[in-house]
Design a protein around this motif. Structure first.
Motif, PDB file in Angstrom:
ATOM      1  N   LEU A 374       0.877  -1.169   0.000  1.00 31.18           N
ATOM      2  CA  LEU A 374       0.000   0.000   0.000  1.00 31.18           C
ATOM      3  C   LEU A 374       0.916   1.221   0.000  1.00 31.18           C
ATOM      4  CD1 LEU A 374      -2.538  -1.367   2.609  1.00 31.18           C
ATOM      5  CD2 LEU A 374      -2.891  -1.185   0.147  1.00 31.18           C
ATOM      6  N   GLU A 375       1.465   1.490  -1.167  1.00 32.51           N
ATOM      7  CA  GLU A 375       2.588   2.420  -1.261  1.00 32.51           C
ATOM      8  C   GLU A 375       2.213   3.853  -0.889  1.00 32.51           C
ATOM      9  OE1 GLU A 375       5.505   1.315  -1.554  1.00 32.51           O
ATOM     10  OE2 GLU A 375       5.083  -0.727  -2.220  1.00 32.51           O
ATOM     11  N   ALA A 376       1.075   4.344  -1.398  1.00 33.44           N
ATOM     12  CA  ALA A 376       0.709   5.734  -1.106  1.00 33.44           C
ATOM     13  C   ALA A 376       0.488   5.934   0.387  1.00 33.44           C
ATOM     14  CB  ALA A 376      -0.545   6.120  -1.894  1.00 33.44           C
ATOM     15  N   ALA A 377      -0.196   4.993   1.025  1.00 28.47           N
ATOM     16  CA  ALA A 377      -0.426   5.093   2.464  1.00 28.47           C
ATOM     17  C   ALA A 377       0.886   4.989   3.229  1.00 28.47           C
ATOM     18  CB  ALA A 377      -1.388   3.996   2.913  1.00 28.47           C
ATOM     19  N   ALA A 378       1.788   4.125   2.760  1.00 24.59           N
ATOM     20  CA  ALA A 378       3.092   3.991   3.416  1.00 24.59           C
ATOM     21  C   ALA A 378       3.857   5.306   3.364  1.00 24.59           C
ATOM     22  CB  ALA A 378       3.894   2.874   2.745  1.00 24.59           C
ATOM     23  N   ARG A 379       3.865   5.930   2.189  1.00 23.56           N
ATOM     24  CA  ARG A 379       4.608   7.197   2.061  1.00 23.56           C
ATOM     25  C   ARG A 379       3.990   8.287   2.934  1.00 23.56           C
ATOM     26  NH1 ARG A 379       4.741   5.455  -3.494  1.00 23.56           N
ATOM     27  NH2 ARG A 379       3.062   6.897  -4.058  1.00 23.56           N
ATOM     28  N   ALA A 380       2.663   8.277   3.056  1.00 26.37           N
ATOM     29  CA  ALA A 380       2.014   9.272   3.919  1.00 26.37           C
ATOM     30  C   ALA A 380       2.453   9.104   5.368  1.00 26.37           C
ATOM     31  CB  ALA A 380       0.494   9.153   3.805  1.00 26.37           C
ATOM     32  N   ALA A 381       2.577   7.853   5.824  1.00 28.79           N
ATOM     33  CA  ALA A 381       3.027   7.606   7.196  1.00 28.79           C
ATOM     34  C   ALA A 381       4.496   7.986   7.356  1.00 28.79           C
ATOM     35  CB  ALA A 381       2.806   6.140   7.565  1.00 28.79           C
ATOM     36  N   LEU A 382       5.318   7.610   6.405  1.00 27.26           N
ATOM     37  CA  LEU A 382       6.756   7.903   6.487  1.00 27.26           C
ATOM     38  C   LEU A 382       7.029   9.402   6.421  1.00 27.26           C
ATOM     39  CD1 LEU A 382       8.003   5.034   4.159  1.00 27.26           C
ATOM     40  CD2 LEU A 382       8.385   5.200   6.625  1.00 27.26           C
ATOM     41  N   ALA A 383       6.171  10.144   5.712  1.00 25.12           N
ATOM     42  CA  ALA A 383       6.356  11.589   5.604  1.00 25.12           C
ATOM     43  C   ALA A 383       6.214  12.281   6.955  1.00 25.12           C
ATOM     44  CB  ALA A 383       5.365  12.170   4.602  1.00 25.12           C
ATOM     45  N   GLN A 384       5.563  11.636   7.903  1.00 29.31           N
ATOM     46  CA  GLN A 384       5.342  12.232   9.215  1.00 29.31           C
ATOM     47  C   GLN A 384       6.515  12.009  10.167  1.00 29.31           C
ATOM     48  OE1 GLN A 384       1.483  11.084  10.795  1.00 29.31           O
ATOM     49  NE2 GLN A 384       0.600  11.077   8.748  1.00 29.31           N
ATOM     50  N   VAL A 385       7.512  11.236   9.737  1.00 25.16           N
ATOM     51  CA  VAL A 385       8.686  11.003  10.591  1.00 25.16           C
ATOM     52  C   VAL A 385       9.578  12.240  10.540  1.00 25.16           C
ATOM     53  CG1 VAL A 385      10.738   9.585  10.932  1.00 25.16           C
ATOM     54  CG2 VAL A 385       8.581   8.519  10.208  1.00 25.16           C
ATOM     55  N   GLY A 386       9.781  12.849  11.694  1.00 29.84           N
ATOM     56  CA  GLY A 386      10.537  14.097  11.760  1.00 29.84           C
ATOM     57  C   GLY A 386      12.021  13.882  11.939  1.00 29.84           C
ATOM     58  N   ARG A 387      12.749  14.951  12.229  1.00 24.23           N
ATOM     59  CA  ARG A 387      14.204  14.939  12.272  1.00 24.23           C
ATOM     60  C   ARG A 387      14.768  14.824  13.682  1.00 24.23           C
ATOM     61  NH1 ARG A 387      16.453  17.046   7.345  1.00 24.23           N
ATOM     62  NH2 ARG A 387      18.379  17.401   8.513  1.00 24.23           N
ATOM     63  N   GLN A 388      13.924  14.594  14.664  1.00 22.02           N
ATOM     64  CA  GLN A 388      14.424  14.527  16.034  1.00 22.02           C
ATOM     65  C   GLN A 388      15.444  13.398  16.188  1.00 22.02           C
ATOM     66  OE1 GLN A 388      11.365  14.252  18.996  1.00 22.02           O
ATOM     67  NE2 GLN A 388      12.795  14.220  20.714  1.00 22.02           N
ATOM     68  N   ASP A 389      15.129  12.238  15.604  1.00 19.87           N
ATOM     69  CA  ASP A 389      16.071  11.125  15.545  1.00 19.87           C
ATOM     70  C   ASP A 389      16.562  11.069  14.104  1.00 19.87           C
ATOM     71  OD1 ASP A 389      17.271   8.616  15.161  1.00 19.87           O
ATOM     72  OD2 ASP A 389      16.074   7.689  16.737  1.00 19.87           O
ATOM     73  N   ILE A 390      17.773  11.541  13.857  1.00 22.32           N
ATOM     74  CA  ILE A 390      18.229  11.735  12.494  1.00 22.32           C
ATOM     75  C   ILE A 390      18.418  10.408  11.770  1.00 22.32           C
ATOM     76  CG2 ILE A 390      20.739  11.747  12.747  1.00 22.32           C
ATOM     77  CD1 ILE A 390      18.584  14.382  10.932  1.00 22.32           C
ATOM     78  N   GLU A 391      18.799   9.369  12.500  1.00 25.97           N
ATOM     79  CA  GLU A 391      18.946   8.049  11.871  1.00 25.97           C
ATOM     80  C   GLU A 391      17.589   7.519  11.420  1.00 25.97           C
ATOM     81  OE1 GLU A 391      20.740   3.592  12.878  1.00 25.97           O
ATOM     82  OE2 GLU A 391      21.097   5.271  14.244  1.00 25.97           O
ATOM     83  N   LEU A 392      16.601   7.691  12.275  1.00 30.51           N
ATOM     84  CA  LEU A 392      15.242   7.259  11.932  1.00 30.51           C
ATOM     85  C   LEU A 392      14.697   8.067  10.761  1.00 30.51           C
ATOM     86  CD1 LEU A 392      12.857   5.457  12.687  1.00 30.51           C
ATOM     87  CD2 LEU A 392      12.114   7.233  14.268  1.00 30.51           C
TER      88      LEU A 392
END
Length: 629
Positions: A374-392
């Motif tokens: 479910l690529e579009a939904a996956a990208r929407a979730a991944l887009a919400q990962v911020g820069r607080q943990d730079i490795e993540l």
């Protein structure tokens, strides 16, 4: 003619490196359990529909079995909108029929949040329609609109257990999320969660009970009929709750017993070590972390815990009720994902995210949605990962790039990889992926700048780097450098069919070492006879050696495997010409012009048609293998 860059082999290696980048730092090993029985999966809607640190798989655990998908039969009734007479409308005059169509279209397009919203509006207008209610509920679950899902959860005769039990689980957890632990505890006590979500309910209910002050229920021993792994996980939750209750000796005894199991001990060394740190027993904690490393644990949490103890850092806090419930749901998600029920895993992870809104949980949701394709939904979730943990953050960008590349969206994939490289400028695996994407986009000079930079030009650079650099050099016509890099790659993997084919074809096509190249291609074909590109090389090597009849046979088979490949079609045309099948050669060359073809090859093919057959090129899409001679 110029040797064409072939994408599939390169990106097979690239994808493996990307998974290696993301997985070691984040992905936890999931506890495996016997498959859940009788787990129906809803056929509709066609929507887009982790891990606790101590959740791992015993070394000799078997491959998890897939959850059986017992898809409910679709009732033999007219389409849902056909029974709306008159069609209901909302205050703005918009019809339920319009919302229904918009919702279905959004879900089909991968826009799960929009689809869930539309279907929820339909359900509000047509509460008597059970199928709409189920569709709206399922879409809301997968989109993360859990309050809506809790409100409209369907029950009653004819509703699948997967829907009923998911609704009860979501309703109880969301009640807890909104601060009413006593009500949530009462809900679970009155109606315990059943299959297929019983494990998730079992794991989360003690935390909700503890938050409600119901400590007898929170600290009750797990049922005796549980499978072994689920029993251990339930006991680990109990050990954490004993610590919160300040019954430290009992908690320590529980952890010591859990870490004494030969197969499952490494599941629990990290949380036991953290408990020992909080009790001021750093040396004992270090023993647990060292034992985990010795047993093969290399996850980031364990390594950070070990470094923290050595540096005499502050121990981590014990999980509170909300975090404990989130960890419990993530463990349940791990187990159901291991059984390949990915949509259920997404639901549990979204519940965990509501309890603990962290970037790690967002990443895990995106990763699971990717596994479910479910690529579009996956990208929407991944887009919400911020820069607080730079490795993540970098890992999320890489996963998103792979998703874009899978969908054929090269530019967004490149953008995401550049973001990952900017976030972790010293990470060689990201540099490799960036170079690979640039090669895929035929931006070879930029790719070589990365490939020849300090991150990848090292004494111990691997096969993949040599191979990719060789492909890039070949594409820009720097044949000697290409040959040197491909030869270096071959020394590292002497039997790799892809590099055998690349280097062998280069030697055959340039005429440098035709016989040696042909022998290498033959070895590649023996190793991978299903690859149309390799069979094309085999046929072309035979053509260059004057073995025209054999060349025709192999090139025909290669075209059958790769019918849209302009180079292979061109080669077959040349072979037909060589054996006197002129009309078929003309058909084949016209076929080349109907495909995606580079300017140089197009000009060569047009010249062949004019000079040999006195034909004006037609680019006939109907021409090709099997034409009448």
């Amino acid at each position: 003619m110029r040797f064409a860059f072939r994408r599939s082999a390169l990106f097979a290696a690239a994808s493996l490196i990307a998974l290696g980048l993301a997985a070691p730092s984040l992905a936890q090993e999931a506890p495996q359990t016997p498959p859940v029985q009788d787990v129906p999966v809803q056929a509709e809607p066609e929507a887009e529909p982790s891990s606790e640190p101590d959740a791992a798989t015993p070394d000799d655990a078997q491959e998890p079995e897939a959850v059986e998908a017992d898809v409910p039969a679709t009732p033999e009734t007219p389409p849902i909108p056909a029974v709306w007479a008159p069609i209901p409308t909302d205050a703005e005059g918009r019809s339920a029929y319009g919302y229904y169509l918009a919702g279905r279209n959004a879900l089909t397009s991968g826009e799960s949040e929009a689809g869930a919203d539309y279907l929820a509006r339909v359900e509000a207008l047509t509460p008597e329609q059970p199928r709409v209610r189920e569709q709206a509920f399922t879409a809301s679950l997968l989109a993360g609109d859990l309050d809506i899902a809790a409100r409209i959860a369907p029950e009653g005769e004819g509703v699948s257990p997967v829907i009923v039990q998911a609704g009860r689980l979501v309703a109880a957890v969301q009640t807890f999320v909104h601060g009413d632990a006593r009500k949530a505890d009462a809900m679970l006590k009155a109606a315990p969660i059943g299959e297929p979500h019983a494990r998730a309910g079992l794991y989360v209910q003690p935390w909700i009970a503890a938050a409600a002050g119901d400590w007898d229920r929170a600290l009750a021993l797990p049922p005796t009929d549980l499978d072994p792994i689920s029993t251990l996980v339930a006991r680990a939750n109990r050990a954490r709750l004993l610590e919160l209750r300040r019954r430290y000796d009992e908690a320590d005894a529980e952890w010591r017993d859990l870490t004494s199991h030969a197969l499952a001990s490494r599941l629990f060394r990290l949380p036991y070590g953290e408990f020992l740190e909080r009790r001021g027993k750093r040396d004992a904690a270090l023993v647990q972390y060292d034992a985990a490393v010795t047993a093969g644990s290399t996850d980031r949490a364990t390594m950070e815990a070990r470094a923290r103890v050595l540096a005499k850092g502050r121990p981590p806090k014990a999980p509170d009720y909300r975090r404990g419930a989130a960890l419990a749901l993530k463990t349940a998600a791990d187990q159901i994902i291991a059984q390949r029920a990915l949509e259920f895993g997404v639901v549990y992870l979204r519940l965990a995210l509501n309890l603990e809104p962290t970037d790690e949980n967002r990443f895990l949701i995106g990763q699971t949605l990717q596994q479910a394709e479910l690529e579009a939904a996956a990208r929407a979730a991944l887009a919400q990962v911020g820069r607080q943990d730079i490795e993540l953050y970098a890992a999320a960008r890489v996963q998103s790039a792979l998703s874009y590349e899978k969908d054929g969206q090269a530019e967004p994939a490149l953008t995401e990889l550049r973001r990952a490289a900017e976030a972790r400028p010293n990470e060689a695996s990201i540099a490799y992926l960036l170079a690979g994407q640039l090669v895929q986009m035929k931006r070879f000079d930029e790719a070589l700048t990365v490939l020849n930079g300090p991150l990848l030009t090292t004494a111990d650079q691997g096969f993949e780097v040599h191979f990719l650099r060789g492909a890039a050099y070949e594409a820009v016509g720097r044949k000697p450098e290409a040959e040197a890099e491909l030869w270096a790659a071959l020394q590292l993997q002497p039997n790799n069919p892809t590099v055998l084919n690349y280097l062998g074809y280069l030697w055959v096509d340039t005429g440098a070492r035709v016989e040696q190249g042909a022998e290498m291609i033959a070895r590649a074909f023996a190793a991978d006879p299903s690859d149309g590109n390799i069979q094309d090389s085999l046929g072309w090597a035979q053509y260059r050696q004057g073995q025209y009849e054999q060349a025709v046979e192999n090139l025909e088979q290669a075209v059958a495997k790769e019918p849209a490949n302009a180079e292979i079609n061109d080669h077959l045309g040349d072979a037909y010409w060589a054996v006197g099948r002129q009309r078929e050669a003309g058909f084949q060359w016209n076929r080349v012009l109907s495909l995606e073809v580079e300017p140089e090859r197009k000009a060569e093919v047009e010249a062949k048609l004019r000079d040999r057959l006195a034909q004006e090129p037609t680019g006939d899409k109907g021409a090709g293998l099997g034409a009448e001679s």
